[in-house]
Design an enzyme around this catalytic site. Structure first.
Site, PDB file in Angstrom:
ATOM      1  NE  ARG A  42      -1.989  -1.602   3.569  1.00  0.00           N
ATOM      2  CZ  ARG A  42      -1.400  -0.958   4.598  1.00  0.00           C
ATOM      3  NH1 ARG A  42      -1.614   0.526   4.716  1.00  0.00           N
ATOM      4  NH2 ARG A  42      -0.626  -1.316   5.560  1.00  0.00           N
ATOM      5  CG  ASP A  65      -4.872   3.512  -4.693  1.00  0.00           C
ATOM      6  OD1 ASP A  65      -5.328   2.518  -4.450  1.00  0.00           O
ATOM      7  OD2 ASP A  65      -5.551   4.777  -4.593  1.00  0.00           O
ATOM      8  CE  LYS A  67      -9.270  -1.581  -1.375  1.00  0.00           C
ATOM      9  NZ  LYS A  67      -9.781  -1.296  -0.213  1.00  0.00           N
ATOM     10  NE  ARG A  90     -10.999 -13.673   2.951  1.00  0.00           N
ATOM     11  CZ  ARG A  90     -12.077 -13.701   3.814  1.00  0.00           C
ATOM     12  NH1 ARG A  90     -13.085 -14.259   3.494  1.00  0.00           N
ATOM     13  NH2 ARG A  90     -11.701 -13.318   5.006  1.00  0.00           N
ATOM     14  CG  HIS A 131      -5.277 -17.605  10.604  1.00  0.00           C
ATOM     15  ND1 HIS A 131      -4.271 -16.656  10.075  1.00  0.00           N
ATOM     16  CD2 HIS A 131      -6.302 -16.618  11.285  1.00  0.00           C
ATOM     17  CE1 HIS A 131      -4.866 -15.470  10.420  1.00  0.00           C
ATOM     18  NE2 HIS A 131      -6.093 -15.478  11.135  1.00  0.00           N
ATOM     19  CE1 TYR A 135      -6.589 -21.892   5.357  1.00  0.00           C
ATOM     20  CE2 TYR A 135      -4.552 -21.033   5.740  1.00  0.00           C
ATOM     21  CZ  TYR A 135      -6.078 -20.784   5.266  1.00  0.00           C
ATOM     22  OH  TYR A 135      -6.154 -19.401   5.239  1.00  0.00           O
ATOM     23  CG  ASP A 161       0.991 -19.534   7.477  1.00  0.00           C
ATOM     24  OD1 ASP A 161       0.170 -19.685   6.815  1.00  0.00           O
ATOM     25  OD2 ASP A 161       1.006 -18.673   8.334  1.00  0.00           O
TER      26      ASP A 161
END
Length: 373
Positions: A42, A65, A67, A90, A131, A135, A161
């Site tokens: 970001r 950015d 978005k 996701r 998390h 999994y 992870d």
């Protein structure tokens, strides 16, 4: 940080969309072996201060950015000049932003698009949160971990992870890079932690079905057997005992001066044998046991803390750890002999994006709009 990367992946450009744990770890594994990894975060998350997170070593970073239409257009331009994208959203999020696989393959058909999720891109759980512990639970792995009579015990977040996630994604990227040499086209990688964790336990899936592997905590390698366990010493420290084979067991008990032990090949005798070993190991300090077993094939090792591990003579001799910016960290693995030492400097902001297709004039314009950091 030097601009040039060295190693077998030198010349490979990776766009890593910022995320938690597995994505950055995959990017680290690629950067550790020479890839040029640009972390896209970001706008407000980037600054001129180096990022000291170990998993960001050897990378550069920018803020973008995604978005805004301008940010998406800029990302597509970066992707045009990239070999790999690591995406950690996701399912469906990247498509809604306009940076999904189809969007980016339209500008670069050679691009390898690596998707890192817990549940995968499809299936009834794909859109839900989760998390590492979830999994490995659904993969069946968690049911296997823990002591007999106790509840399942998660091993931090290593299996989901890092091993089942980030490392599998990095492996998938290498497969796709290799395939691209033949086809000239990129591929989408669906790296799901639930899949990766299950693959890591392939041997144990077979073991359970064949009857070779029993309930958790009752087997040879899961603390069921006294010859493969940890034991407390007189000073409250611990030893790891792995004397599985008869010759290693013989070396251990002879050095300890033990006789008339319960039969280790008789499972009914395991509790008595464990009690005897527990009693014996508490008679000396860890340092005393280390000295006794030093140089032997007893397969007995001290359980070291992380600072102790970095200072252990074997790790020092192999130069297994290094210090970067005051932070002790493991060196890249595996080692490719003859490859020059890699730059492990903390990630810094990349201001000149001309090699990535954004001219200085365009970059300055985006910064003025608050789209680029």
């Amino acid at each position: 940080m030097t601009d040039g990367r060295r190693g077998p992946l030198a010349g490979v450009r990776v766009l890593e969309l910022a995320g938690l744990a597995p994505g950055p770890f995959a990017g680290m594994m690629l950067a550790d072996h020479g890839a040029e990894v640009l972390r896209v975060d970001r706008v407000k998350a980037v600054s001129d201060r180096p990022r000291t997170d170990v998993m960001d070593r050897g990378k550069r970073s920018i803020g973008l950015d995604l978005k805004s239409p301008e940010g998406v257009a800029a990302f597509k331009e970066l992707a045009r000049h990239a070999d790999v994208v690591i995406e950690v959203f996701r399912p469906g999020v990247a498509e809604r932003l306009g940076i999904g696989p189809d969007d980016l393959h339209a500008v670069n058909e050679r691009l390898i698009y690596g998707r890192m999720t817990g549940w995968g891109q499809d299936g009834p759980l794909a859109s839900t949160a989760g998390h590492d512990i979830d999994y490995i639970a659904i993969s069946g792995v968690l049911s296997m971990l823990g002591r007999e009579g106790g509840k399942p015990t998660p091993p931090i977040n290593i299996l989901g992870d890092f091993a089942g996630g980030g490392l599998m994604l990095a492996y998938g990227v290498l497969l796709a890079l290799f395939e691209r040499e033949r086809t000239g086209k990129g591929r989408v990688i669906d790296a799901a932690m639930v899949d990766g964790a299950a693959v890591l336990f392939a041997m144990f899936y077979q073991g359970v079905q064949s009857g070779f592997w029993g309930p958790r905590g009752t087997n040879l390698l899961d603390t069921g057997a006294p010859q493969y366990d940890t034991y407390e010493t007189a000073d409250g420290e611990y030893l790891a005992v792995g004397s599985l084979e008869p010759q290693f067991w013989k070396a251990m008990v002879e050095l300890m001066g033990l006789t008339d032990l319960p039969d280790r090949d008789d499972r009914a005798q395991w509790p008595a044998l464990r009690a005897r070993l527990t009693e014996e190991f508490r008679k000396r300090t860890r340092a005393e046991w280390e000295k006794l077993f030093d140089g032997s094939d007893a397969c007995v090792s001290p359980v070291l803390s992380m600072p102790e591990a970095a200072a252990h003579p074997h790790n020092v001799a192999r130069d297994s750890f290094t210090e970067v910016g005051g932070l002790i960290q493991p060196r890249p693995a595996p080692r490719l002999l003859g490859v020059p030492e890699q730059d492990l400097s903390p990630a810094t902001r990349l201001t000149d994006l001309s090699d990535w297709g954004l001219s200085q004039e365009e970059a300055d314009k985006l910064r003025g709009q608050g789209v680029l950091g």
